[in-house]
Design an enzyme around this catalytic site. Structure first.
Site, short mmCIF file in Angstrom:
data_model
loop_
_atom_site.label_atom_id
_atom_site.label_comp_id
_atom_site.label_asym_id
_atom_site.label_seq_id
_atom_site.Cartn_x
_atom_site.Cartn_y
_atom_site.Cartn_z
N GLU A 231 15.16 37.76 80.77
CA GLU A 231 15.26 36.31 80.61
C GLU A 231 14.11 35.55 81.29
O GLU A 231 14.34 34.79 82.25
CB GLU A 231 16.61 35.81 81.17
N GLU A 415 23.22 41.46 76.93
CA GLU A 415 24.19 40.70 77.73
C GLU A 415 25.05 39.88 76.78
O GLU A 415 24.52 39.28 75.83
CB GLU A 415 23.53 39.74 78.73
O1 IFM Z 1 24.55 36.50 85.69
C1 IFM Z 1 23.64 36.10 84.72
C2 IFM Z 1 22.57 37.16 84.53
O2 IFM Z 1 21.90 37.43 85.72
C3 IFM Z 1 21.55 36.69 83.52
N1 IFM Z 1 22.17 36.22 82.32
C4 IFM Z 1 23.29 35.33 82.42
C5 IFM Z 1 24.32 35.89 83.40
C6 IFM Z 1 25.55 34.95 83.49
O3 IFM Z 1 25.18 33.72 83.97
#
Ligand code: IFM
Length: 508
Positions: A231, A415
């Protein structure tokens, strides 16, 4: 406008969002439009004020089949974490300080003054967690390496104790039949590099390539997936523009520099990976945010939001060019100087950044609506993370958009998840079961429509340190009592385990 304290995936302080070009057009139906127009709720970032959200759970009218939806043989089911969020043990075995240690120690940055201690103590408890993963039937585990454990000051020789830890972790995963996905950077930059400019300076990309090469050399015998940068948008925007994450800066021009240098770091690390002859595959992890115009006849605002949230990252990596509408002073854009940004890209940079990858990792949490001006407006219900507008169909739209607008590349969802509705330890999470079910269904639907989707990782394996939310926001499918470090599988873990065993998602 409220500052989004630490929303990782999230909209900018004033107005932000993003869209799949084709998808926002799909919102042209009268139901969706009416819902969207009713959605300008006060309090959301950029929201202009007015009535409450009208949920639009099924805007396209697609209905999941009444029987299980099967996934292709070999589909990878995983769960993800990151070093600073789960490891704890921040001062052992020669680890140096990271920007997150510094940031969290500053008064007022993280709820209740929480820090990365004790997190989920996974630095010490990883054997126990691997048993948990095996019990769930996970095929893969995504974790990140803490750069300051490998190079405590961000450069120079490797710290043997740091390397030894990740060697043991990787070996234990492989012994358990679990494929490692190794993230190289999940926001915990060594503080010593921050002290000389961090990602706002070009040299950090070169330092990252050196660090990556150390790990390819140390672990390259393992058949693993590698994620270069996690990210880059969140780290650049929330960390360098909104000030809600480490390093806590509030300057859009610095954020723009952090975008370019992280992408350059990704490209340099990809080149180092090829040169090393390491086994396995490599890609980047982009959090993408479908943005839907609330007026199908005027999508200009949504186009700008899409540019800054999505195309600013997808285009350089997959097409070798930056979009020309991501930066500027119009609502929806990253308000940085486009000329200064363009000057950061030296000849050859975009070739490096677009070095062929083996997969594209995407992280999906939800969508946003955008008004005709370019302001973010809520058009779907939010979870307990105020930035998360939940709509499973957005995942389908996003996947189809990637299929249609970019060169073919294997895609992995690295994710996908939702926080608990309470900050207390709970194992009863029916909302997460439904979140997972509906998102798995949309993933299966996209595969059926020709998207080369190869795997799905839930965020997160464990309750953990949720950045500026500290330990209040719990994203795990396994509950963690941070006092005792006791782990207890939530109802969603049982659901996920059943999905994995069947390689199919059941109907509601
Ligand atoms: O916890 C975070 C992660 O580190 C990166 N993506 C989003 C998740 C939830 O907020």
């Amino acid at each position: 406008m409220p500052q989004p304290a630490a929303d990782p995936g999230l909209p900018a302080p004033t107005r932000r969002a993003a869209l799949p070009r084709r998808a926002f057009l799909a919102l042209g139906g009268s139901t969706a439009l009416a819902a969207a127009l009713a959605a300008c709720t006060p309090g959301g970032p950029g929201a202009s004020g007015s009535p409450a959200i009208t949920p639009t759970p099924n805007p396209s009218g697609w209905v999941p089949p009444g029987e299980p939806m099967a996934f292709p043989r070999g589909y990878v089911w995983g769960a993800a974490t990151s070093a600073y969020q789960v490891e704890g043990s921040t001062a052992v075995d020669g680890r140096g300080p990271s920007v997150w240690d510094t940031f969290a120690a500053r008064y007022g940055t993280v709820k209740h003054g929480d820090t990365g201690e004790p997190a989920a103590d996974q630095y010490r408890r990883y054997p126990e967690d691997i048993v948990l993963m095996s019990d769930l039937g996970l095929g893969a585990y995504r974790f990140s390496v803490a750069w300051p454990r490998i190079q405590p000051t961000g450069s120079g020789p490797a710290n043997p104790a740091g390397l030894d830890h990740y060697r043991k972790l990787v070996d234990a995963l492989v012994d358990a039949g679990i494929r490692p996905m190794i993230t190289l950077f999940h926001w915990d930059l060594p503080q010593a590099l921050q002290d000389v400019g961090g990602w706002t300076t070009r040299d950090t990309a070169a330092r990252f390539a050196d660090y990556a090469a150390i790990l390819f050399d140390a672990l390259g015998d393992v058949e693993a997936d590698w994620m270069t940068v996690n990210e880059p948008k969140t780290h650049a925007f929330v960390g360098h523009w909104y000030g809600g994450h480490a390093p806590g800066l509030r300057d859009p021009d610095l954020a723009a520099a952090a975008v370019h240098h992280q992408l350059l770091a990704h490209g340099l690390a990809t080149e180092a990976f090829r040169a090393s002859g390491a086994a396995g595959r490599i890609g980047i992890g982009l959090n993408l945010l479908p943005a839907y115009s609330i007026d199908p006849a005027n999508t200009r605002g949504a186009e700008r939001v899409d540019a800054s949230e999505n195309r600013l990252f997808l285009d350089p990596v997959l097409l070798g060019s930056y979009p020309d509408d991501a930066l500027g002073q119009a609502p929806g854009q990253l308000p940085a100087d486009p000329t200064a940004f363009a000057a950061l890209a030296l000849p050859g940079d975009l070739e490096v950044i677009s070095a062929p990858m083996d997969f594209l990792a995407i992280q999906y949490y939800g969508i946003t609506g955008v008004d005709t001006v370019g302001n973010v407006v809520p058009i779907a219900p939010t979870s307990d993370a105020s930035w998360q507008q939940v709509r499973a169909e957005g995942l389908y739209d996003l996947l189809i958009r990637l299929r249609d607008d970019y060169p073919a590349i294997p895609i992995v969802i690295t994710e996908n998840g939702i926080p608990d509705e309470t900050s207390a330890v709970t194992v009863d999470d029916p909302y997460r079961v439904e979140f997972l079910r509906t998102h798995f269904q949309q993933a299966a639907r996209a595969i059926g429509d020709g998207v080369p989707l190869e795997g799905h990782y839930v965020w997160s394996l464990l309750d953990n340190f949720e950045w500026a939310e500290g330990y209040d926001q719990r994203w795990g499918i396994v509950a963690v009592d941070f006092e005792t470090q006791e782990r207890t599988a939530k109802r969603s873990a049982g659901f996920f385990s059943d999905v994995i065993a069947a390689n199919a998602v059941p109907p509601a």
